[in-house]
Scaffold this active site. Structure first.
Site, PDB file in Angstrom:
ATOM      1  N   ASP A 107       0.412  -2.722  -0.178  1.00 12.39           N
ATOM      2  CA  ASP A 107      -0.820  -2.045  -0.604  1.00 12.39           C
ATOM      3  C   ASP A 107      -1.762  -1.797   0.582  1.00 12.39           C
ATOM      4  O   ASP A 107      -2.794  -1.155   0.419  1.00 12.39           O
ATOM      5  CB  ASP A 107      -1.523  -2.820  -1.730  1.00 12.39           C
ATOM      6  CG  ASP A 107      -1.837  -4.264  -1.375  1.00 12.39           C
ATOM      7  OD1 ASP A 107      -0.977  -4.941  -0.768  1.00 12.39           O
ATOM      8  OD2 ASP A 107      -2.941  -4.734  -1.708  1.00 12.39           O
ATOM      9  N   HIS A 146      -4.470 -15.783   4.506  1.00 12.22           N
ATOM     10  CA  HIS A 146      -3.810 -15.149   3.366  1.00 12.22           C
ATOM     11  C   HIS A 146      -2.404 -15.754   3.271  1.00 12.22           C
ATOM     12  O   HIS A 146      -2.078 -16.693   3.989  1.00 12.22           O
ATOM     13  CB  HIS A 146      -3.798 -13.629   3.614  1.00 12.22           C
ATOM     14  CG  HIS A 146      -3.394 -12.804   2.430  1.00 12.22           C
ATOM     15  ND1 HIS A 146      -3.869 -13.029   1.158  1.00 12.22           N
ATOM     16  CD2 HIS A 146      -2.560 -11.725   2.328  1.00 12.22           C
ATOM     17  CE1 HIS A 146      -3.336 -12.132   0.341  1.00 12.22           C
ATOM     18  NE2 HIS A 146      -2.544 -11.337   1.017  1.00 12.22           N
ATOM     19  N   ASP A 201      -6.810  -9.075   3.697  1.00  7.66           N
ATOM     20  CA  ASP A 201      -7.012  -9.920   2.516  1.00  7.66           C
ATOM     21  C   ASP A 201      -7.250 -11.347   3.004  1.00  7.66           C
ATOM     22  O   ASP A 201      -6.625 -11.780   3.980  1.00  7.66           O
ATOM     23  CB  ASP A 201      -5.768  -9.906   1.631  1.00  7.66           C
ATOM     24  CG  ASP A 201      -5.489  -8.559   0.979  1.00  7.66           C
ATOM     25  OD1 ASP A 201      -6.287  -7.636   1.090  1.00  7.66           O
ATOM     26  OD2 ASP A 201      -4.411  -8.436   0.368  1.00  7.66           O
TER      27      ASP A 201
END
Lengths: 303, 303
Positions: A66, A142, A212
């Site tokens: 993503d 992450h 992230d």
């Protein structure tokens, strides 16, 4: 000097509610930078009238789709559009293997040079520098190695004072030298000091892109005082167990980082597909850090 | 039995004018099939309310990005959505290497089985079969090995005549047997022949998907008489030199194939980014083959 960020994609891993996966376009006075490029990034660039030709640098935070499934489409379109100047990609080495594997099977030889710059997730490093800007990596936490990116404007030239130009009849060809700190010598030999002729330059601006990541205070010193912080806020506070489990942050965690780092403004994004209405996420952030805005596709933020 | 095709992407290699790269969703009575999946396919599926859970088979014509850059996003979203049943991919072996390279770097272990079925571009072959349908490969002529796909419905059961059900008071448990060709024996021992009780089944329907390809008459016999032919028409007739050079077809070439193959309807797509207005392309096709329609995102064609 324009220093602007356009949101191309705001959503978390599963696209939903017409929100696209993560991507942002940074325009620094005509120089284009992409921060991540989730699926559909090139389509979003067209939609928001961002010229692909301006783009020379793509920064990828980590190898989750993503954040980069739109990369190959951009590289291919550049090739079909006869691009000839180099394109620079900053990210983990796996990106290069993925890209090369595709071009091998597509039997494509690129017309332009693709330059990969490896990012290493051990400590913050300078990953890019030109005359106007530096970009540092930010070590995030992450599920796989992940780095944010911190754009810092360099200190600009001193500002020449219009009144003094007139008073001392300073010729145009002297201006650049004076902006760089030089004094001015009058025709009669009198020296006017730079400190009389100029004011301090505008304070350098900065933009931190953090996605992230789970909540991590280790980034606070590095991003302290940035003008704008983008920090992922995938979940509402009620889903904080899920955030911890998946290596993401909640609204309150993102806002707490913004508060502790004393940033000017917070933008939150990477929203979970479970939230169609984003207003509760904004509300939770504002309770802790009032100057928060949502990343919404097409929104342009001036830094 | 529903047999429908929804256009998810209609454009050629460079996305433009809000048209997406190639992808189509085939719904055969609740069974879902994707034909190619260019960048943004999963976003288009959401937009047009196509349930991802119905999709078990993905057919990829060739390894050019505008025909499969959306594949990895779909595979990833399936995983995040806890899919457990297998997914089948039909295409050239390079697809598998590209997909596996990504999942290795993303450190992702899929929850579901990914089954790759190799397509070979030597001669038309049966690549898929179930109780309702067969899918054959169609050998196309492009810059790299490329195959179209031909969906054929199997011959269905005979149609039982309502009047006869009543006349002979045929019990419900006899119906399936009669539809399969059986006779009916009355309580008094009289045998009523199947030919009196039933009519011919509906003629089997078929859909041929031909992209990317230059004009090639070698496909005509295989696709003769299909109900609907999708054939790429990347260029107007005035750009036929460019079509030949890039391994694509013009409007007139696509329409000529439809005419010679005596198909029921022609859908054209894979439009070059140079055309914002598509009506001249449609006009040129209709001059040769009147029952032509444009592939437009969101349009649903019943076969």
């Amino acid at each position: 000097m324009h220093f602007e960020v356009t949101i191309l994609g705001s959503n978390g891993a599963i696209p939903a509610h017409n929100r696209y996966p993560t991507s942002q376009f940074v325009n620094y006075n005509g120089q284009g930078f992409l921060l991540d490029c989730g699926e559909g990034t090139q389509l979003q660039m067209s939609k928001y009238n961002i010229k692909r030709g301006k783009l020379d640098h793509i920064f990828i935070t980590h190898i989750h789709g993503d954040h980069f499934f739109g990369l190959m489409g951009i590289l291919t379109s550049f090739n079909l559009n006869y691009r000839e100047h180099p394109l620079h990609i900053y990210g983990y080495p796996g990106i290069e293997e993925i890209v090369r594997t595709y071009f091998k099977h597509a039997q494509t030889i690129l017309r332009y040079e693709l330059v990969f710059h490896s990012v290493i997730a051990d400590e913050p490093r300078l990953v890019f520098e030109n005359k106007d800007l530096t970009v540092e990596s930010i070590i995030l936490h992450h599920r796989i190695p992940t780095t944010g990116f911190l754009f810092r404007e360099k200190i600009g030239p001193r500002k020449i004072l219009g009144l003094k130009l007139e008073q001392y009849q300073i010729p145009i060809h002297e201006i650049v030298r004076i902006k760089m700190g030089g004094d001015f010598t009058m025709p009669d030999g009198t020296v006017i000091l730079n400190s009389e002729l100029t004011g301090d330059p505008s304070p350098p601006r900065s933009y931190a892109f953090c996605t992230d990541t789970s909540y991590t205070e280790s980034i606070i010193e590095q991003i302290r005082g940035v003008n704008v912080l983008y920090h992922e806020a995938t979940f509402l506070d009620e889903h904080k167990a899920r955030a911890a489990e998946t290596g993401h942050s909640t609204t309150r965690e993102a806002a707490t980082i913004a508060l502790k780092a004393e940033v000017g403004k917070l933008i939150v994004g990477h929203f979970s597909a479970r939230y169609e209405d984003l207003s509760p996420l904004l509300y939770e952030c504002k309770e802790i850090f009032p100057d928060t805005e949502l990343a919404i596709e097409g929104h342009l933020f001036s830094i």
